[in-house]
Design an enzyme around this catalytic site. Structure first.
Site, PDB file in Angstrom:
ATOM      1  N   HIS A  30      38.996  79.935 -46.167  1.00  0.00           N
ATOM      2  CA  HIS A  30      39.041  78.655 -45.454  1.00  0.00           C
ATOM      3  C   HIS A  30      38.458  77.500 -46.274  1.00  0.00           C
ATOM      4  O   HIS A  30      38.580  76.348 -45.869  1.00  0.00           O
ATOM      5  CB  HIS A  30      38.417  78.800 -44.073  1.00  0.00           C
ATOM      6  CG  HIS A  30      39.177  79.800 -43.258  1.00  0.00           C
ATOM      7  ND1 HIS A  30      40.453  79.548 -42.797  1.00  0.00           N
ATOM      8  CD2 HIS A  30      38.897  81.088 -42.926  1.00  0.00           C
ATOM      9  CE1 HIS A  30      40.916  80.627 -42.184  1.00  0.00           C
ATOM     10  NE2 HIS A  30      39.995  81.580 -42.247  1.00  0.00           N
ATOM     11  N   TYR A  71      33.611  74.855 -40.918  1.00  0.00           N
ATOM     12  CA  TYR A  71      33.236  76.168 -41.462  1.00  0.00           C
ATOM     13  C   TYR A  71      33.707  76.306 -42.926  1.00  0.00           C
ATOM     14  O   TYR A  71      32.917  76.665 -43.815  1.00  0.00           O
ATOM     15  CB  TYR A  71      33.859  77.257 -40.569  1.00  0.00           C
ATOM     16  CG  TYR A  71      33.899  78.628 -41.190  1.00  0.00           C
ATOM     17  CD1 TYR A  71      32.721  79.333 -41.416  1.00  0.00           C
ATOM     18  CD2 TYR A  71      35.112  79.221 -41.550  1.00  0.00           C
ATOM     19  CE1 TYR A  71      32.762  80.595 -42.007  1.00  0.00           C
ATOM     20  CE2 TYR A  71      35.156  80.474 -42.125  1.00  0.00           C
ATOM     21  CZ  TYR A  71      33.982  81.153 -42.357  1.00  0.00           C
ATOM     22  OH  TYR A  71      34.009  82.389 -42.937  1.00  0.00           O
ATOM     23  N   SER A 109      40.751  88.494 -44.897  1.00  0.00           N
ATOM     24  CA  SER A 109      40.364  89.054 -43.593  1.00  0.00           C
ATOM     25  C   SER A 109      39.932  90.486 -43.830  1.00  0.00           C
ATOM     26  O   SER A 109      40.780  91.339 -44.128  1.00  0.00           O
ATOM     27  CB  SER A 109      41.545  89.072 -42.630  1.00  0.00           C
ATOM     28  OG  SER A 109      42.066  87.785 -42.428  1.00  0.00           O
TER      29      SER A 109
HETATM   30  P1  NAI Z   1      29.651  88.037 -38.441  1.00  0.00           P
HETATM   31  O1  NAI Z   1      29.620  86.789 -37.626  1.00  0.00           O
HETATM   32  O2  NAI Z   1      30.067  89.301 -37.779  1.00  0.00           O
HETATM   33  O3  NAI Z   1      28.233  88.277 -39.119  1.00  0.00           O
HETATM   34  C1  NAI Z   1      27.424  87.238 -39.619  1.00  0.00           C
HETATM   35  C2  NAI Z   1      25.979  87.654 -39.456  1.00  0.00           C
HETATM   36  O4  NAI Z   1      25.161  86.599 -39.964  1.00  0.00           O
HETATM   37  C3  NAI Z   1      25.569  87.879 -37.994  1.00  0.00           C
HETATM   38  O5  NAI Z   1      25.020  89.166 -37.819  1.00  0.00           O
HETATM   39  C4  NAI Z   1      24.565  86.784 -37.716  1.00  0.00           C
HETATM   40  O6  NAI Z   1      23.519  87.180 -36.831  1.00  0.00           O
HETATM   41  C5  NAI Z   1      24.031  86.478 -39.109  1.00  0.00           C
HETATM   42  N1  NAI Z   1      23.516  85.109 -39.206  1.00  0.00           N
HETATM   43  C6  NAI Z   1      24.137  83.966 -38.825  1.00  0.00           C
HETATM   44  N2  NAI Z   1      23.334  82.914 -39.017  1.00  0.00           N
HETATM   45  C7  NAI Z   1      22.179  83.407 -39.523  1.00  0.00           C
HETATM   46  C8  NAI Z   1      20.950  82.811 -39.917  1.00  0.00           C
HETATM   47  N3  NAI Z   1      20.760  81.478 -39.814  1.00  0.00           N
HETATM   48  N4  NAI Z   1      19.975  83.595 -40.400  1.00  0.00           N
HETATM   49  C9  NAI Z   1      20.146  84.949 -40.507  1.00  0.00           C
HETATM   50  N5  NAI Z   1      21.283  85.570 -40.133  1.00  0.00           N
HETATM   51  C10 NAI Z   1      22.290  84.805 -39.647  1.00  0.00           C
HETATM   52  O7  NAI Z   1      30.605  87.714 -39.679  1.00  0.00           O
HETATM   53  P2  NAI Z   1      31.330  88.742 -40.656  1.00  0.00           P
HETATM   54  O8  NAI Z   1      32.730  88.884 -40.262  1.00  0.00           O
HETATM   55  O9  NAI Z   1      30.486  89.941 -40.813  1.00  0.00           O
HETATM   56  O10 NAI Z   1      31.321  87.899 -42.019  1.00  0.00           O
HETATM   57  C11 NAI Z   1      30.233  87.996 -42.929  1.00  0.00           C
HETATM   58  C12 NAI Z   1      30.329  86.837 -43.917  1.00  0.00           C
HETATM   59  O11 NAI Z   1      31.565  86.889 -44.604  1.00  0.00           O
HETATM   60  C13 NAI Z   1      30.250  85.466 -43.264  1.00  0.00           C
HETATM   61  O12 NAI Z   1      29.524  84.596 -44.110  1.00  0.00           O
HETATM   62  C14 NAI Z   1      31.694  85.028 -43.189  1.00  0.00           C
HETATM   63  O13 NAI Z   1      31.813  83.612 -43.211  1.00  0.00           O
HETATM   64  C15 NAI Z   1      32.261  85.672 -44.432  1.00  0.00           C
HETATM   65  N6  NAI Z   1      33.692  85.955 -44.302  1.00  0.00           N
HETATM   66  C16 NAI Z   1      34.086  87.011 -43.525  1.00  0.00           C
HETATM   67  C17 NAI Z   1      35.419  87.310 -43.426  1.00  0.00           C
HETATM   68  C18 NAI Z   1      35.888  88.511 -42.683  1.00  0.00           C
HETATM   69  O14 NAI Z   1      37.082  88.796 -42.732  1.00  0.00           O
HETATM   70  N7  NAI Z   1      35.039  89.247 -41.989  1.00  0.00           N
HETATM   71  C19 NAI Z   1      36.446  86.465 -44.073  1.00  0.00           C
HETATM   72  C20 NAI Z   1      35.897  85.387 -44.867  1.00  0.00           C
HETATM   73  C21 NAI Z   1      34.568  85.164 -44.981  1.00  0.00           C
HETATM   74  C1  15L Z   2      37.014  84.007 -42.084  1.00  0.00           C
HETATM   75  O1  15L Z   2      36.467  83.270 -42.883  1.00  0.00           O
HETATM   76  C2  15L Z   2      36.309  84.552 -40.890  1.00  0.00           C
HETATM   77  O2  15L Z   2      34.929  84.738 -41.126  1.00  0.00           O
HETATM   78  C3  15L Z   2      36.926  85.842 -40.394  1.00  0.00           C
HETATM   79  O3  15L Z   2      36.395  86.130 -39.109  1.00  0.00           O
HETATM   80  C4  15L Z   2      38.441  85.728 -40.325  1.00  0.00           C
HETATM   81  O4  15L Z   2      38.754  84.773 -39.390  1.00  0.00           O
HETATM   82  C5  15L Z   2      38.989  85.343 -41.682  1.00  0.00           C
HETATM   83  O5  15L Z   2      38.354  84.206 -42.214  1.00  0.00           O
HETATM   84  C6  15L Z   2      40.499  85.064 -41.662  1.00  0.00           C
HETATM   85  O6  15L Z   2      40.934  84.104 -42.308  1.00  0.00           O
HETATM   86  O7  15L Z   2      41.240  85.835 -41.062  1.00  0.00           O
END
Ligand code: NAI
Ligand code: 15L
Length: 269
Positions: free
Chosen positions: A111, A138, A167
């Site tokens: 993004h 974001y 993703s």
């Molecule tokens: P998620 O939302 O499931 O996990 C993020 C974690 O960060 C949560 O457990 C939350 O409690 C913690 N967090 C948020 N703000 C915080 C703070 N101020 N201090 C400490 N902890 C904090 O997200 P997910 O899917 O696990 O993604 C992990 C990372 O990867 C994120 O940065 C997301 O933007 C990035 N990302 C994920 C993608 C995916 O497909 N899952 C795609 C692109 C990027």
């Molecule tokens: C992201 O950056 C988000 O953290 C994840 O939850 C998905 O939405 C992913 O991009 C996506 O593009 O599918």
């Protein structure tokens, strides 16, 4: 760089953090866990906010590298994005720099370039140096994170691999995800490559599997030693039958960021 042994995993309670807690130890890492929420089944995890400087100083002490996943992971009000993704990531970089941590692997996102038109049929894959075009506040915060990483490399020689993750979920759940999906196993392969490759400076890579319908160029990821093993194609028939092919005239289908480009973003994606 020698393969890091102890890695601070921020965002350990989240979806990706939970997957990486399961998969990364097989590569020989000892993980120190950090999240603002308690990490289920891990009472030793550090429960603290990224804006708690004292907790961060303690968390980075003695680690070889950081896998920085913590943050707001979808579109949200600016105040929340500012606190977790912008200020929080800055505090993490400061703490890591002060502690002499050699490298951070930063969870950026597709993004950060979400307003890039997706390639159609014979168009070339999107290169990693395409101009940044965030599709959300974001995405804008991820562009900030990439710039922060570049700054800490140029000014202090602290390395980062910024991974523009597509993703990363157990399975692709939309037709768009057929192009941007990264299997959890490939995610672990890519994070391992990013943690252990020699001399990365600040390197930006896309994070996805070797999808037949891939939209972007994985060359910089492969140069780190990443060799993706998975492809979303076995999921294609069922997803296309249920959702139809992507329509280039539909705004939510026309860009890398998919439905994140609409205002407000359309969920699910
Ligand atoms: P998620 O939302 O499931 O996990 C993020 C974690 O960060 C949560 O457990 C939350 O409690 C913690 N967090 C948020 N703000 C915080 C703070 N101020 N201090 C400490 N902890 C904090 O997200 P997910 O899917 O696990 O993604 C992990 C990372 O990867 C994120 O940065 C997301 O933007 C990035 N990302 C994920 C993608 C995916 O497909 N899952 C795609 C692109 C990027
Ligand atoms: C992201 O950056 C988000 O953290 C994840 O939850 C998905 O939405 C992913 O991009 C996506 O593009 O599918």
């Amino acid at each position: 760089m020698p393969t890091p042994r102890t890695v601070l995993l921020t965002g350990a309670a989240g979806g990706l953090g939970t997957l990486m807690r399961e998969l990364l130890p097989a590569y020989g890492y000892t993980l120190r866990l950090f999240d603002v929420r308690p990490v289920e089944g891990a009472p030793e995890a550090i429960t603290a906010d990224l804006n708690d400087k004292a907790a961060l100083r303690e968390a980075v002490r003695g680690v070889d590298a950081v896998l920085h996943l913590a943050g707001i992971s979808l579109e949200a009000p600016f105040e929340k994005i500012l606190r977790s993704n912008i200020e929080g990531t800055y505090h993490l970089y400061e703490a890591a720099h002060e502690a002499g941590v050699a490298r951070i692997v930063f969870a950026s996102s597709n993004h950060a370039v979400g307003y890039t038109p997706r390639p159609l049929d014979t168009d070339p894959l999107i290169p990693v140096d395409t101009p940044r075009r965030p599709d959300t506040l974001y995405g804008l915060s991820k562009a900030f994170g990439e710039d922060l990483a570049q700054f800490y490399w140029d000014k202090y020689g602290m390395e980062t691999v910024s991974v523009r993750i597509g993703s990363c979920f157990a399975e692709p759940t939309s037709v768009r995800m057929l192009s941007v999906w990264m299997s959890p196993a490939d995610g672990a392969r890519l994070f391992h490559a990013a943690l252990s490759a020699a001399e990365v400076g600040h390197t930006v890579v896309y994070g996805s599997s070797a999808n037949t319908r891939l939209w972007w160029d994985l060359t910089s990821a492969r140069a780190l030693g990443y060799a993706p093993q998975d492809d979303s194609e076995p999921f294609a028939e069922k997803l296309i039958a249920a959702q139809g092919e992507l329509d280039p005239d539909n705004e939510a289908h026309a860009y890398l960021g998919g439905p994140f480009v609409t205002d407000p973003p359309i969920w699910p994606y």
